[in-house]
Design a protein around this motif. Sequence first.
Motif, short mmCIF file in Angstrom:
data_model
loop_
_atom_site.label_atom_id
_atom_site.label_comp_id
_atom_site.label_asym_id
_atom_site.label_seq_id
_atom_site.Cartn_x
_atom_site.Cartn_y
_atom_site.Cartn_z
N MET A 189 0.12 62.93 -75.70
CA MET A 189 -1.18 62.94 -75.05
C MET A 189 -1.00 62.85 -73.54
N THR A 190 -1.65 63.74 -72.82
CA THR A 190 -1.58 63.73 -71.36
C THR A 190 -2.99 63.73 -70.79
N GLY A 191 -3.12 63.17 -69.61
CA GLY A 191 -4.43 63.12 -68.95
C GLY A 191 -4.32 62.47 -67.58
N THR A 192 -5.44 62.33 -66.92
CA THR A 192 -5.49 61.73 -65.58
C THR A 192 -6.43 60.54 -65.61
N LEU A 193 -5.92 59.38 -65.14
CA LEU A 193 -6.73 58.16 -65.07
C LEU A 193 -6.91 57.77 -63.62
N VAL A 194 -8.16 57.61 -63.22
CA VAL A 194 -8.48 57.21 -61.85
C VAL A 194 -9.07 55.80 -61.89
N LEU A 195 -8.47 54.88 -61.17
CA LEU A 195 -8.96 53.50 -61.05
C LEU A 195 -9.29 53.21 -59.59
N GLN A 196 -10.44 52.52 -59.36
CA GLN A 196 -10.88 52.23 -57.99
C GLN A 196 -11.56 50.87 -57.93
N GLN A 197 -11.10 50.03 -57.04
CA GLN A 197 -11.78 48.77 -56.76
C GLN A 197 -12.83 49.00 -55.67
N ALA A 198 -13.78 48.06 -55.60
CA ALA A 198 -14.86 48.20 -54.62
C ALA A 198 -14.27 48.30 -53.21
N SER A 199 -14.75 49.27 -52.46
CA SER A 199 -14.37 49.51 -51.06
C SER A 199 -12.86 49.73 -50.88
N VAL A 200 -12.18 50.14 -51.96
CA VAL A 200 -10.74 50.44 -51.87
C VAL A 200 -10.52 51.88 -52.31
N ARG A 201 -9.58 52.53 -51.69
CA ARG A 201 -9.28 53.93 -52.01
C ARG A 201 -8.86 54.05 -53.47
N PRO A 202 -9.38 55.02 -54.24
CA PRO A 202 -9.03 55.15 -55.66
C PRO A 202 -7.56 55.56 -55.82
N ILE A 203 -6.99 55.13 -56.94
CA ILE A 203 -5.60 55.46 -57.27
C ILE A 203 -5.61 56.33 -58.53
N THR A 204 -4.89 57.44 -58.45
CA THR A 204 -4.83 58.37 -59.57
C THR A 204 -3.49 58.20 -60.31
N HIS A 205 -3.56 58.09 -61.63
CA HIS A 205 -2.37 57.95 -62.46
C HIS A 205 -2.31 59.13 -63.43
N GLN A 206 -1.12 59.69 -63.54
CA GLN A 206 -0.89 60.73 -64.53
C GLN A 206 -0.45 60.04 -65.83
N ILE A 207 -1.28 60.16 -66.87
CA ILE A 207 -1.00 59.48 -68.14
C ILE A 207 -0.24 60.43 -69.07
N VAL A 208 0.94 59.98 -69.52
CA VAL A 208 1.74 60.72 -70.48
C VAL A 208 2.26 59.72 -71.49
N MET A 209 1.89 59.87 -72.75
CA MET A 209 2.36 58.95 -73.78
C MET A 209 2.62 59.69 -75.08
N ASP A 210 3.67 59.23 -75.79
CA ASP A 210 3.98 59.75 -77.13
C ASP A 210 3.48 58.74 -78.15
N LEU A 211 2.70 59.23 -79.10
CA LEU A 211 2.11 58.38 -80.14
C LEU A 211 2.67 58.76 -81.50
N LEU A 212 3.15 57.76 -82.24
CA LEU A 212 3.67 57.99 -83.58
C LEU A 212 2.56 57.73 -84.59
N VAL A 213 2.17 58.78 -85.31
CA VAL A 213 1.05 58.70 -86.25
C VAL A 213 1.59 58.70 -87.68
N ARG A 214 1.09 57.77 -88.49
CA ARG A 214 1.46 57.69 -89.90
C ARG A 214 0.20 57.76 -90.76
N LYS A 215 0.40 58.14 -92.02
CA LYS A 215 -0.69 58.15 -92.99
C LYS A 215 -0.55 56.91 -93.87
N GLU A 216 -1.59 56.10 -93.91
CA GLU A 216 -1.62 54.91 -94.76
C GLU A 216 -2.80 55.04 -95.71
N GLY A 217 -2.50 55.41 -96.95
CA GLY A 217 -3.58 55.66 -97.90
C GLY A 217 -4.35 56.90 -97.47
N GLU A 218 -5.65 56.74 -97.29
CA GLU A 218 -6.48 57.87 -96.85
C GLU A 218 -6.71 57.87 -95.35
#
Length: 238
Positions: A189-218
Amino acid sequence: MIQEIVRALITRIMQDKILMGLVILGVLAVFVVPNIGNDEKAPGHNSSDPNAPPQLGESGGWGGGGHGQPGAQTAPQEAAPGAQAAPGAQGTPAAAAPVDPNALTPTLATDFVKYWMGGAMDYNTATAAQSHKEAAKWMTQESAQAFETNFWSPEIANGIASGQLRGAFQPISVQAQAVNPDGSIVVKMTGTLVLQQASVRPITHQIVMDLLVRKEGENCRISGLYNQSYAMQSNSPY
């Protein structure tokens, strides 16, 4: 009278060499040619000639029940070295292995991550706390702790809840990467996350994560998370 005629013919033949040669050839033809015809046979008809072509119906030939001769049978064909009989070759075709309709597929794993992402990456002040609580239900304890450490720490959660921190996530792609022998599937999964505190310049993060998905029952569950994210310089004019 007859003796005189024979004597005259012999005298004539002896005096004429050409005529004598023709008589000799005629005698040889009478005695020699029949013997040659009896001794020789055509190739392929029980001939000892090794280059003679095999005949249909002969013993050791290409099969066929040849003219009542014994041993005229088709020789069994041997399989080539390493060859195996095709499944179901004895009549009924071999049935294909049944497909488990409940098995985890790359499409199902990808759709599940998209659904989970809607709550896990919610940074809206009014809905973030409840969304993250629901998203955690679809994760194992270990993967939930890894997610909180990287993307939903107490500092970020308190800042969003108090309104001092604002955030927005924009997904880029969600794709299945690998199918493991145990049936689990890795989804990137990839995406862009922008976080900003009040009166502070926003910071942009490039999100990249690998997720392991399993089937448990249904149901599906995220049982592993590997963070590959890194911080990016912000291009925001604010």
